[in-house]
Each structure stands twice: as C-alpha cells, then as structure tokens.
Design a protein around this motif. Structure first.
Motif, PDB file in Angstrom:
ATOM      1  N   PRO A   9      -1.009  -6.787  13.753  1.00  0.00           N
ATOM      2  CA  PRO A   9      -1.823  -7.043  12.557  1.00  0.00           C
ATOM      3  C   PRO A   9      -0.919  -7.210  11.342  1.00  0.00           C
ATOM      4  N   VAL A  10      -1.447  -7.830  10.317  1.00  0.00           N
ATOM      5  CA  VAL A  10      -0.699  -8.057   9.086  1.00  0.00           C
ATOM      6  C   VAL A  10      -1.288  -7.166   8.005  1.00  0.00           C
ATOM      7  N   PRO A  17       3.991  -7.895   8.823  1.00  0.00           N
ATOM      8  CA  PRO A  17       3.318  -7.430  10.039  1.00  0.00           C
ATOM      9  C   PRO A  17       3.385  -5.911  10.150  1.00  0.00           C
ATOM     10  N   ILE A  18       2.359  -5.330  10.723  1.00  0.00           N
ATOM     11  CA  ILE A  18       2.345  -3.895  11.001  1.00  0.00           C
ATOM     12  C   ILE A  18       2.744  -3.743  12.463  1.00  0.00           C
ATOM     13  N   THR A  19       4.034  -3.605  12.702  1.00  0.00           N
ATOM     14  CA  THR A  19       4.567  -3.526  14.066  1.00  0.00           C
ATOM     15  C   THR A  19       4.317  -2.151  14.661  1.00  0.00           C
ATOM     16  N   GLY A  21       6.387   0.019  15.499  1.00  0.00           N
ATOM     17  CA  GLY A  21       7.283   1.020  14.933  1.00  0.00           C
ATOM     18  C   GLY A  21       7.003   1.356  13.478  1.00  0.00           C
ATOM     19  N   ALA A  22       6.055   0.678  12.869  1.00  0.00           N
ATOM     20  CA  ALA A  22       5.761   0.889  11.444  1.00  0.00           C
ATOM     21  C   ALA A  22       4.754   2.017  11.269  1.00  0.00           C
ATOM     22  N   ARG A  23       4.971   2.842  10.236  1.00  0.00           N
ATOM     23  CA  ARG A  23       3.980   3.853   9.891  1.00  0.00           C
ATOM     24  C   ARG A  23       2.794   3.146   9.262  1.00  0.00           C
ATOM     25  N   ARG A  24       1.598   3.516   9.680  1.00  0.00           N
ATOM     26  CA  ARG A  24       0.386   2.835   9.213  1.00  0.00           C
ATOM     27  C   ARG A  24      -0.719   3.833   8.917  1.00  0.00           C
ATOM     28  N   SER A  25      -1.699   3.388   8.161  1.00  0.00           N
ATOM     29  CA  SER A  25      -2.875   4.220   7.901  1.00  0.00           C
ATOM     30  C   SER A  25      -4.045   3.321   7.527  1.00  0.00           C
ATOM     31  N   LEU A  26      -5.223   3.911   7.494  1.00  0.00           N
ATOM     32  CA  LEU A  26      -6.425   3.182   7.112  1.00  0.00           C
ATOM     33  C   LEU A  26      -6.774   3.532   5.669  1.00  0.00           C
ATOM     34  N   HIS A  27      -7.125   2.514   4.901  1.00  0.00           N
ATOM     35  CA  HIS A  27      -7.496   2.689   3.499  1.00  0.00           C
ATOM     36  C   HIS A  27      -8.961   2.320   3.333  1.00  0.00           C
ATOM     37  N   HIS A  28      -9.745   3.249   2.779  1.00  0.00           N
ATOM     38  CA  HIS A  28     -11.140   2.958   2.433  1.00  0.00           C
ATOM     39  C   HIS A  28     -11.125   2.165   1.133  1.00  0.00           C
ATOM     40  N   VAL A  30     -13.530   1.524  -0.882  1.00  0.00           N
ATOM     41  CA  VAL A  30     -14.192   2.416  -1.834  1.00  0.00           C
ATOM     42  C   VAL A  30     -13.877   3.825  -1.334  1.00  0.00           C
ATOM     43  N   PRO A  31     -13.240   4.658  -2.158  1.00  0.00           N
ATOM     44  CA  PRO A  31     -12.846   5.988  -1.696  1.00  0.00           C
ATOM     45  C   PRO A  31     -14.020   6.784  -1.126  1.00  0.00           C
ATOM     46  N   ARG A  32     -13.729   7.555  -0.092  1.00  0.00           N
ATOM     47  CA  ARG A  32     -14.773   8.367   0.550  1.00  0.00           C
ATOM     48  C   ARG A  32     -15.469   9.283  -0.455  1.00  0.00           C
ATOM     49  N   LEU A  33     -14.691   9.852  -1.379  1.00  0.00           N
ATOM     50  CA  LEU A  33     -15.275  10.764  -2.372  1.00  0.00           C
ATOM     51  C   LEU A  33     -16.162  10.044  -3.377  1.00  0.00           C
ATOM     52  N   LYS A  34     -16.099   8.731  -3.413  1.00  0.00           N
ATOM     53  CA  LYS A  34     -16.899   7.942  -4.361  1.00  0.00           C
ATOM     54  C   LYS A  34     -17.952   7.103  -3.635  1.00  0.00           C
ATOM     55  N   GLY A  35     -18.351   7.532  -2.438  1.00  0.00           N
ATOM     56  CA  GLY A  35     -19.424   6.857  -1.720  1.00  0.00           C
ATOM     57  C   GLY A  35     -18.982   5.870  -0.657  1.00  0.00           C
ATOM     58  N   GLY A  36     -17.702   5.816  -0.336  1.00  0.00           N
ATOM     59  CA  GLY A  36     -17.217   4.835   0.633  1.00  0.00           C
ATOM     60  C   GLY A  36     -16.969   5.372   2.026  1.00  0.00           C
ATOM     61  N   LYS A  37     -17.553   6.520   2.359  1.00  0.00           N
ATOM     62  CA  LYS A  37     -17.295   7.145   3.653  1.00  0.00           C
ATOM     63  C   LYS A  37     -17.565   6.196   4.819  1.00  0.00           C
ATOM     64  N   HIS A  38     -18.632   5.442   4.744  1.00  0.00           N
ATOM     65  CA  HIS A  38     -18.983   4.518   5.830  1.00  0.00           C
ATOM     66  C   HIS A  38     -18.734   3.062   5.438  1.00  0.00           C
ATOM     67  N   GLY A  39     -17.969   2.861   4.378  1.00  0.00           N
ATOM     68  CA  GLY A  39     -17.685   1.519   3.886  1.00  0.00           C
ATOM     69  C   GLY A  39     -16.511   0.880   4.617  1.00  0.00           C
ATOM     70  N   PRO A  40     -16.108  -0.292   4.178  1.00  0.00           N
ATOM     71  CA  PRO A  40     -15.030  -1.018   4.853  1.00  0.00           C
ATOM     72  C   PRO A  40     -13.674  -0.328   4.694  1.00  0.00           C
ATOM     73  N   VAL A  41     -12.875  -0.405   5.753  1.00  0.00           N
ATOM     74  CA  VAL A  41     -11.509   0.113   5.746  1.00  0.00           C
ATOM     75  C   VAL A  41     -10.559  -0.997   6.173  1.00  0.00           C
ATOM     76  N   VAL A  42      -9.319  -0.907   5.714  1.00  0.00           N
ATOM     77  CA  VAL A  42      -8.293  -1.867   6.111  1.00  0.00           C
ATOM     78  C   VAL A  42      -7.059  -1.101   6.572  1.00  0.00           C
ATOM     79  N   ALA A  43      -6.363  -1.648   7.558  1.00  0.00           N
ATOM     80  CA  ALA A  43      -5.111  -1.061   8.034  1.00  0.00           C
ATOM     81  C   ALA A  43      -3.982  -1.527   7.125  1.00  0.00           C
ATOM     82  N   LEU A  44      -3.191  -0.571   6.655  1.00  0.00           N
ATOM     83  CA  LEU A  44      -2.068  -0.857   5.760  1.00  0.00           C
ATOM     84  C   LEU A  44      -0.822  -0.143   6.267  1.00  0.00           C
TER      85      LEU A  44
END
Length: 102
Positions: A9-10, A17-19, A21-28, A30-44
């Motif tokens: 993935p990019v 690219p997110i190879t 060997g790359a450290r990765r995480s998911l970003h909401h 809209v922050p979970r604390l601001k109503g984005g708990k079930h909203g869209p997330v992207v891998a970064l």
C-alpha cells in the motif's frame, strides 16, 4: 532504490510505499474522541501519523483537517512531507517537539 513490492500500500500522506519492514499505523480521519470511532481510517507510516498528532489538536483534526488533502495542505505537514519523501519507506525517527494536547 526501494524494496517495494507491487502490492505494497502507499501512504496517502507522503506517497511512499508502506513496505513490510515499515512501521505503520491506522489514522482516524475524524479523531475517535471527536465522534470518529466508526469513521474512515487510513493506513500511514508511523512517522507520518506521529507528525500529524504532533502538529494538530484533536479539535483541529475533527474540524479542519479530516481529509488527506487538508492534511497535505497544512504548512508544517507540507514541509514534513517534502522532507520525508526523500527517505526510504522503512525510515523512522522520533518526532521532534512536544506532543500537543488533545
């Protein structure tokens, strides 16, 4: 060059690219604390995610920076993207500066 495989993935923030060997995480977007708990997330990349949260508050993220385009347009993040784009996909370092408050 890069060890990126065609299926890697990019990161939508930096465009590298997110190879495996790359450290990765998911970003909401809209922050979970601001109503984005079930909203869209992207891998970064983890370093990209850290920079977002070191730069912007949860309120700013929810109100003004809840899309990749808006994040990329932020002046500090734009400088970071130009800088990190020159690094290999597996690059990671500590994010300088204090983590801002939620």
């Amino acid at each position: 060059m890069s060890d990126a495989a065609p299926q890697d993935p990019v990161c939508p923030l930096c465009g590298r690219p997110i190879t495996s060997g790359a450290r990765r995480s998911l970003h909401h977007l809209v922050p979970r604390l601001k109503g984005g708990k079930h909203g869209p997330v992207v891998a970064l990349h983890q370093i990209c995610h850290n920079e977002i949260h070191a730069t912007l508050t949860e309120a700013e993220l929810a109100r003004d920076y809840n899309t990749i385009a808006a994040l990329r347009a932020h002046p500090r993040l734009a400088r970071f993207i130009r800088w990190v784009a020159k690094r290999p996909p597996e690059f990671h370092s500590r994010t300088p500066g204090r983590r801002r408050k939620r």
